[in-house]
Design a protein around this motif. Structure first.
Motif, PDB file in Angstrom:
ATOM      1  N   GLU A 149       0.848  -1.187   0.000  1.00 44.77           N
ATOM      2  CA  GLU A 149       0.000   0.000   0.000  1.00 44.77           C
ATOM      3  C   GLU A 149       0.880   1.233   0.000  1.00 44.77           C
ATOM      4  O   GLU A 149       2.075   1.163   0.287  1.00 44.77           O
ATOM      5  N   ASP A 150       0.278   2.392  -0.321  1.00 44.80           N
ATOM      6  CA  ASP A 150       1.002   3.652  -0.230  1.00 44.80           C
ATOM      7  C   ASP A 150       1.255   3.975   1.236  1.00 44.80           C
ATOM      8  O   ASP A 150       0.425   3.670   2.102  1.00 44.80           O
ATOM      9  N   ARG A 151       2.362   4.607   1.521  1.00 45.01           N
ATOM     10  CA  ARG A 151       2.608   5.126   2.870  1.00 45.01           C
ATOM     11  C   ARG A 151       1.704   6.340   3.082  1.00 45.01           C
ATOM     12  O   ARG A 151       1.491   7.124   2.157  1.00 45.01           O
ATOM     13  N   ASP A 152       1.215   6.517   4.283  1.00 48.69           N
ATOM     14  CA  ASP A 152       0.356   7.668   4.561  1.00 48.69           C
ATOM     15  C   ASP A 152       1.117   8.834   5.201  1.00 48.69           C
ATOM     16  O   ASP A 152       0.557   9.878   5.493  1.00 48.69           O
ATOM     17  N   LEU A 153       2.416   8.677   5.412  1.00 47.96           N
ATOM     18  CA  LEU A 153       3.203   9.681   6.126  1.00 47.96           C
ATOM     19  C   LEU A 153       3.287  11.023   5.399  1.00 47.96           C
ATOM     20  O   LEU A 153       3.238  12.072   6.025  1.00 47.96           O
ATOM     21  N   HIS A 154       3.423  10.995   4.076  1.00 44.25           N
ATOM     22  CA  HIS A 154       3.541  12.247   3.326  1.00 44.25           C
ATOM     23  C   HIS A 154       2.279  13.077   3.479  1.00 44.25           C
ATOM     24  O   HIS A 154       2.330  14.273   3.784  1.00 44.25           O
ATOM     25  N   GLY A 155       1.134  12.442   3.292  1.00 41.12           N
ATOM     26  CA  GLY A 155      -0.133  13.147   3.443  1.00 41.12           C
ATOM     27  C   GLY A 155      -0.342  13.671   4.857  1.00 41.12           C
ATOM     28  O   GLY A 155      -0.820  14.794   5.060  1.00 41.12           O
ATOM     29  N   LYS A 156       0.013  12.874   5.846  1.00 41.12           N
ATOM     30  CA  LYS A 156      -0.135  13.314   7.238  1.00 41.12           C
ATOM     31  C   LYS A 156       0.773  14.510   7.532  1.00 41.12           C
ATOM     32  O   LYS A 156       0.379  15.433   8.241  1.00 41.12           O
ATOM     33  N   ARG A 157       1.984  14.487   6.982  1.00 39.17           N
ATOM     34  CA  ARG A 157       2.929  15.570   7.245  1.00 39.17           C
ATOM     35  C   ARG A 157       2.493  16.889   6.609  1.00 39.17           C
ATOM     36  O   ARG A 157       2.554  17.954   7.215  1.00 39.17           O
ATOM     37  N   PHE A 158       2.034  16.844   5.352  1.00 40.70           N
ATOM     38  CA  PHE A 158       1.786  18.091   4.628  1.00 40.70           C
ATOM     39  C   PHE A 158       0.325  18.523   4.589  1.00 40.70           C
ATOM     40  O   PHE A 158       0.026  19.635   4.166  1.00 40.70           O
ATOM     41  N   ALA A 159      -0.601  17.714   5.072  1.00 40.07           N
ATOM     42  CA  ALA A 159      -2.020  18.091   5.071  1.00 40.07           C
ATOM     43  C   ALA A 159      -2.281  19.304   5.957  1.00 40.07           C
ATOM     44  O   ALA A 159      -3.232  20.054   5.725  1.00 40.07           O
ATOM     45  N   ARG A 160      -1.448  19.512   6.946  1.00 41.85           N
ATOM     46  CA  ARG A 160      -1.667  20.617   7.885  1.00 41.85           C
ATOM     47  C   ARG A 160      -1.085  21.946   7.391  1.00 41.85           C
ATOM     48  O   ARG A 160      -1.194  22.964   8.080  1.00 41.85           O
ATOM     49  N   GLU A 161      -0.468  21.954   6.220  1.00 41.31           N
ATOM     50  CA  GLU A 161       0.169  23.171   5.716  1.00 41.31           C
ATOM     51  C   GLU A 161      -0.764  23.968   4.799  1.00 41.31           C
ATOM     52  O   GLU A 161      -1.582  23.406   4.075  1.00 41.31           O
ATOM     53  N   ASP A 162      -0.620  25.295   4.834  1.00 40.54           N
ATOM     54  CA  ASP A 162      -1.267  26.167   3.852  1.00 40.54           C
ATOM     55  C   ASP A 162      -0.166  26.808   3.013  1.00 40.54           C
ATOM     56  O   ASP A 162       1.024  26.508   3.202  1.00 40.54           O
ATOM     57  N   ASP A 163      -0.525  27.683   2.085  1.00 38.84           N
ATOM     58  CA  ASP A 163       0.484  28.271   1.197  1.00 38.84           C
ATOM     59  C   ASP A 163       1.589  28.996   1.973  1.00 38.84           C
ATOM     60  O   ASP A 163       2.771  28.871   1.662  1.00 38.84           O
ATOM     61  N   ALA A 164       1.202  29.752   2.998  1.00 39.11           N
ATOM     62  CA  ALA A 164       2.191  30.520   3.754  1.00 39.11           C
ATOM     63  C   ALA A 164       3.144  29.600   4.523  1.00 39.11           C
ATOM     64  O   ALA A 164       4.364  29.807   4.503  1.00 39.11           O
ATOM     65  N   SER A 165       2.596  28.575   5.175  1.00 43.05           N
ATOM     66  CA  SER A 165       3.471  27.691   5.952  1.00 43.05           C
ATOM     67  C   SER A 165       4.315  26.811   5.039  1.00 43.05           C
ATOM     68  O   SER A 165       5.450  26.481   5.379  1.00 43.05           O
ATOM     69  N   LEU A 166       3.780  26.438   3.867  1.00 42.97           N
ATOM     70  CA  LEU A 166       4.590  25.682   2.905  1.00 42.97           C
ATOM     71  C   LEU A 166       5.760  26.519   2.413  1.00 42.97           C
ATOM     72  O   LEU A 166       6.882  26.040   2.322  1.00 42.97           O
ATOM     73  N   SER A 167       5.486  27.793   2.097  1.00 37.87           N
ATOM     74  CA  SER A 167       6.563  28.677   1.657  1.00 37.87           C
ATOM     75  C   SER A 167       7.623  28.810   2.735  1.00 37.87           C
ATOM     76  O   SER A 167       8.829  28.801   2.450  1.00 37.87           O
TER      77      SER A 167
END
Length: 195
Positions: A149-167
């Motif tokens: 199966e796909d790992r769910d870690l990437h989605g869990k890590r970046f789901a909480r980010e918005d454009d400002a926090s990603l930048s």
């Protein structure tokens, strides 16, 4: 053993669309530049757009080597190999382009990926590749491995980010705005999405 194909259709298209992982290879023009090889996955993040064009979603990560190399020279090779079933390796050699979130084409391209929620993964760009050479080879040396199966870690890590926090996250990483060799990478601050 190897065969050149005029386009990505039929058996080849079915094969590459069924693979849970593929690899991208790029390099700068400089003879002493760093060659990059990256694994790609996440179900729904790859699409065949037509017989000579494929695309994949470029998500948040620790560097932007592929983007930097494509911005400099456009050269890219994608490779899929069979870890299950009959042995096979397919390579698409071509020209790639990162389509950033503020590009007018972004929304239309994003529509080709209906089976994944890109907002959960810190989508940076869509990489579009136009095939110049399509080949398959035997793959006899590739081992059998089972996809679970796909790992769910990437989605869990970046789901909480918005454009400002990603930048802000990207700005703190050493090799996002520029490559290991100093080439321009991801434009920062992160371009706003057109969709």
């Amino acid at each position: 053993m190897g065969k050149t194909h005029e386009c990505i259709d039929g058996r080849l298209r079915t094969f590459i669309e069924a693979q849970p992982v593929f690899f991208t290879a790029t390099a700068p023009l400089a003879a002493d530049g760093t060659v990059n090889l990256s694994p790609k996955g996440l179900t729904g993040s790859f699409a065949v757009l037509d017989e000579l064009t494929v695309a994949y979603l470029d998500f948040a990560g620790s560097n932007a080597e592929t983007i930097a190399h494509l911005r400099e020279n456009g050269r890219i090779t994608l490779m899929w190999c069979a870890f299950q079933g009959p042995p096979n390796i397919v390579r698409v050699h071509g020209r790639g382009e990162p389509v950033f979130r503020d590009d007018p084409r972004f929304g239309e391209l994003l529509a080709h990926f209906p089976d994944i929620d890109p907002t959960r993964h810190g989508l940076r760009a869509i990489i579009v590749v136009t095939a110049e050479l399509v080949r398959d080879t035997c793959g006899y040396g590739v081992p059998f491995m089972a996809y679970e199966e796909d790992r769910d870690l990437h989605g869990k890590r970046f789901a909480r980010e918005d454009d400002a926090s990603l930048s802000a996250y990207f700005s703190k990483k050493e090799h996002i705005a520029s490559s290991l060799d100093g080439l321009p990478g991801l434009p920062l601050p992160l371009p706003p999405s057109t969709v």
